[in-house]
Design a protein around this motif. Structure first.
Motif, PDB file in Angstrom:
ATOM      1  N   UNK A 162      10.674   9.871  21.760  1.00 18.18           N
ATOM      2  CA  UNK A 162       9.833  10.611  22.691  1.00 18.18           C
ATOM      3  C   UNK A 162       9.405  11.986  22.245  1.00 18.18           C
ATOM      4  N   UNK A 163       9.793  12.402  21.027  1.00 22.18           N
ATOM      5  CA  UNK A 163       9.398  13.731  20.572  1.00 22.18           C
ATOM      6  C   UNK A 163       9.545  13.834  19.059  1.00 22.18           C
ATOM      7  N   UNK A 164       9.000  14.894  18.519  1.00 20.39           N
ATOM      8  CA  UNK A 164       8.900  15.073  17.069  1.00 20.39           C
ATOM      9  C   UNK A 164      10.249  15.050  16.356  1.00 20.39           C
ATOM     10  N   UNK A 165      11.240  15.724  16.905  1.00 23.05           N
ATOM     11  CA  UNK A 165      12.557  15.758  16.248  1.00 23.05           C
ATOM     12  C   UNK A 165      13.151  14.351  16.153  1.00 23.05           C
ATOM     13  N   UNK A 166      13.022  13.575  17.224  1.00 21.56           N
ATOM     14  CA  UNK A 166      13.525  12.194  17.213  1.00 21.56           C
ATOM     15  C   UNK A 166      12.716  11.324  16.240  1.00 21.56           C
ATOM     16  N   UNK A 167      11.402  11.579  16.152  1.00 23.58           N
ATOM     17  CA  UNK A 167      10.564  10.835  15.207  1.00 23.58           C
ATOM     18  C   UNK A 167      11.027  11.074  13.775  1.00 23.58           C
ATOM     19  N   UNK A 168      11.220  12.338  13.429  1.00 23.82           N
ATOM     20  CA  UNK A 168      11.656  12.669  12.065  1.00 23.82           C
ATOM     21  C   UNK A 168      13.023  12.068  11.768  1.00 23.82           C
ATOM     22  N   UNK A 169      13.922  12.098  12.749  1.00 24.52           N
ATOM     23  CA  UNK A 169      15.257  11.517  12.556  1.00 24.52           C
ATOM     24  C   UNK A 169      15.166  10.003  12.345  1.00 24.52           C
ATOM     25  N   UNK A 170      14.273   9.337  13.066  1.00 23.36           N
ATOM     26  CA  UNK A 170      14.119   7.888  12.924  1.00 23.36           C
ATOM     27  C   UNK A 170      13.609   7.520  11.530  1.00 23.36           C
ATOM     28  N   UNK A 186       0.833  -1.203   0.000  1.00 15.30           N
ATOM     29  CA  UNK A 186       0.000   0.000   0.000  1.00 15.30           C
ATOM     30  C   UNK A 186       0.868   1.254   0.000  1.00 15.30           C
ATOM     31  N   UNK A 187       1.949   1.221   0.746  1.00 11.47           N
ATOM     32  CA  UNK A 187       2.870   2.361   0.780  1.00 11.47           C
ATOM     33  C   UNK A 187       3.418   2.629  -0.617  1.00 11.47           C
ATOM     34  N   UNK A 188       3.866   1.575  -1.291  1.00  8.91           N
ATOM     35  CA  UNK A 188       4.375   1.730  -2.646  1.00  8.91           C
ATOM     36  C   UNK A 188       3.324   2.279  -3.597  1.00  8.91           C
ATOM     37  N   UNK A 189       2.104   1.796  -3.468  1.00  9.86           N
ATOM     38  CA  UNK A 189       1.012   2.303  -4.310  1.00  9.86           C
ATOM     39  C   UNK A 189       0.751   3.783  -4.038  1.00  9.86           C
ATOM     40  N   UNK A 190       0.738   4.163  -2.759  1.00 10.42           N
ATOM     41  CA  UNK A 190       0.473   5.564  -2.391  1.00 10.42           C
ATOM     42  C   UNK A 190       1.569   6.481  -2.916  1.00 10.42           C
ATOM     43  N   UNK A 191       2.817   6.073  -2.758  1.00  8.82           N
ATOM     44  CA  UNK A 191       3.935   6.877  -3.257  1.00  8.82           C
ATOM     45  C   UNK A 191       3.836   6.991  -4.779  1.00  8.82           C
ATOM     46  N   UNK A 192       3.551   5.868  -5.445  1.00  6.91           N
ATOM     47  CA  UNK A 192       3.434   5.861  -6.899  1.00  6.91           C
ATOM     48  C   UNK A 192       2.324   6.745  -7.422  1.00  6.91           C
ATOM     49  N   UNK A 193       1.258   6.891  -6.649  1.00  5.12           N
ATOM     50  CA  UNK A 193       0.127   7.727  -7.055  1.00  5.12           C
ATOM     51  C   UNK A 193       0.283   9.178  -6.611  1.00  5.12           C
ATOM     52  N   UNK A 194       1.328   9.463  -5.842  1.00  5.12           N
ATOM     53  CA  UNK A 194       1.512  10.828  -5.346  1.00  5.12           C
ATOM     54  C   UNK A 194       0.456  11.232  -4.337  1.00  5.12           C
ATOM     55  N   UNK A 195      -0.073  10.260  -3.598  1.00  4.44           N
ATOM     56  CA  UNK A 195      -1.118  10.531  -2.613  1.00  4.44           C
ATOM     57  C   UNK A 195      -0.548  11.288  -1.414  1.00  4.44           C
ATOM     58  N   UNK A 196      -1.402  12.043  -0.736  1.00  5.54           N
ATOM     59  CA  UNK A 196      -1.038  12.673   0.526  1.00  5.54           C
ATOM     60  C   UNK A 196      -0.887  11.546   1.538  1.00  5.54           C
ATOM     61  N   UNK A 197       0.296  11.450   2.156  1.00 10.04           N
ATOM     62  CA  UNK A 197       0.651  10.248   2.906  1.00 10.04           C
ATOM     63  C   UNK A 197       1.390  10.581   4.194  1.00 10.04           C
ATOM     64  N   UNK A 198       1.026   9.880   5.260  1.00  8.60           N
ATOM     65  CA  UNK A 198       1.765   9.926   6.521  1.00  8.60           C
ATOM     66  C   UNK A 198       2.157   8.502   6.877  1.00  8.60           C
ATOM     67  N   UNK A 199       3.323   8.339   7.489  1.00  7.19           N
ATOM     68  CA  UNK A 199       3.787   7.003   7.874  1.00  7.19           C
ATOM     69  C   UNK A 199       4.154   6.972   9.355  1.00  7.19           C
ATOM     70  N   UNK A 200       4.045   5.784   9.926  1.00  8.18           N
ATOM     71  CA  UNK A 200       4.477   5.521  11.299  1.00  8.18           C
ATOM     72  C   UNK A 200       5.249   4.222  11.251  1.00  8.18           C
ATOM     73  N   UNK A 201       6.504   4.267  11.676  1.00  4.68           N
ATOM     74  CA  UNK A 201       7.344   3.070  11.680  1.00  4.68           C
ATOM     75  C   UNK A 201       7.490   2.544  13.102  1.00  4.68           C
ATOM     76  N   UNK A 202       7.908   1.286  13.216  1.00  5.24           N
ATOM     77  CA  UNK A 202       8.071   0.679  14.536  1.00  5.24           C
ATOM     78  C   UNK A 202       9.100   1.438  15.371  1.00  5.24           C
ATOM     79  N   UNK A 203      10.064   2.077  14.713  1.00  2.00           N
ATOM     80  CA  UNK A 203      11.086   2.840  15.441  1.00  2.00           C
ATOM     81  C   UNK A 203      10.486   3.979  16.271  1.00  2.00           C
ATOM     82  N   UNK A 204       9.340   4.481  15.860  1.00  2.00           N
ATOM     83  CA  UNK A 204       8.754   5.638  16.553  1.00  2.00           C
ATOM     84  C   UNK A 204       8.202   5.278  17.933  1.00  2.00           C
ATOM     85  N   UNK A 205       8.005   3.991  18.208  1.00  2.00           N
ATOM     86  CA  UNK A 205       7.574   3.594  19.546  1.00  2.00           C
ATOM     87  C   UNK A 205       8.681   3.832  20.575  1.00  2.00           C
TER      88      UNK A 205
END
Length: 143
Positions: free
Chosen positions: A101-109, A79-98
């Motif tokens: 503890x904050x936005x800057x660390x999330x973006x870095x992960x 689904x991620x590949x399909x969304x990227x391929x279609x240029x859809x507005x997309x947000x992701x959450x990876x297991x690393x984000x668990x």
């Protein structure tokens, strides 16, 4: 005369796809984080502010429903590949984000991992109804 309570069929769809092996608290947390970005990227998704009968003001919310789906790790990747391929507005959450503890660390992960190597646990997508349906093909509605 129009009926303000009549069902509305939106041209677009907001959907969240969650990995099917998440704990309940993780599903709720991931969903909240994922949809939080959509209103900033697509401001027309946000309705008008609310108020109760005492004129207590409340924040506006999405003007349309958010549909929540589940699927396997493999389906999330597809689904991620399909969304990227279609240029859809997309947000992701990876297991690393668990583990962050904050936005800057999330973006870095997220930044530290190539797109095809991300361990996705959820994604949110917005776009035309039929496009979102194609992106999420194979997913099941969340129980």
């Amino acid at each position: 005369m129009t009926d303000d309570n009549a069902p509305v069929r939106f041209d677009t769809k907001i959907a969240v796809l969650l990995r099917d092996d998440l704990e309940t608290w993780q599903r709720l947390n991931v969903t909240a984080f994922l949809v939080s970005g959509l209103g900033t990227e697509v401001p027309e998704l946000i309705g008008e502010p609310y108020a109760d009968a005492d004129d207590t003001p409340y924040l506006p919310m999405f003007r349309q429903p958010v549909l929540v789906f589940t699927g396997s790790k493999e389906l999330l990747s597809t689904a991620h590949g399909r969304a990227v391929g279609r240029g859809a507005t997309l947000a992701v959450f990876t297991s690393d984000l668990f583990a962050t503890g904050h936005d800057k660390a999330n973006r870095a992960a997220v930044r530290a991992v190539r797109r095809d190597s991300m361990d996705l646990v959820g994604l949110a997508v917005h776009g035309p109804r039929n496009g979102v349906d194609k992106i999420l093909k194979g997913a099941s509605m969340h129980p």
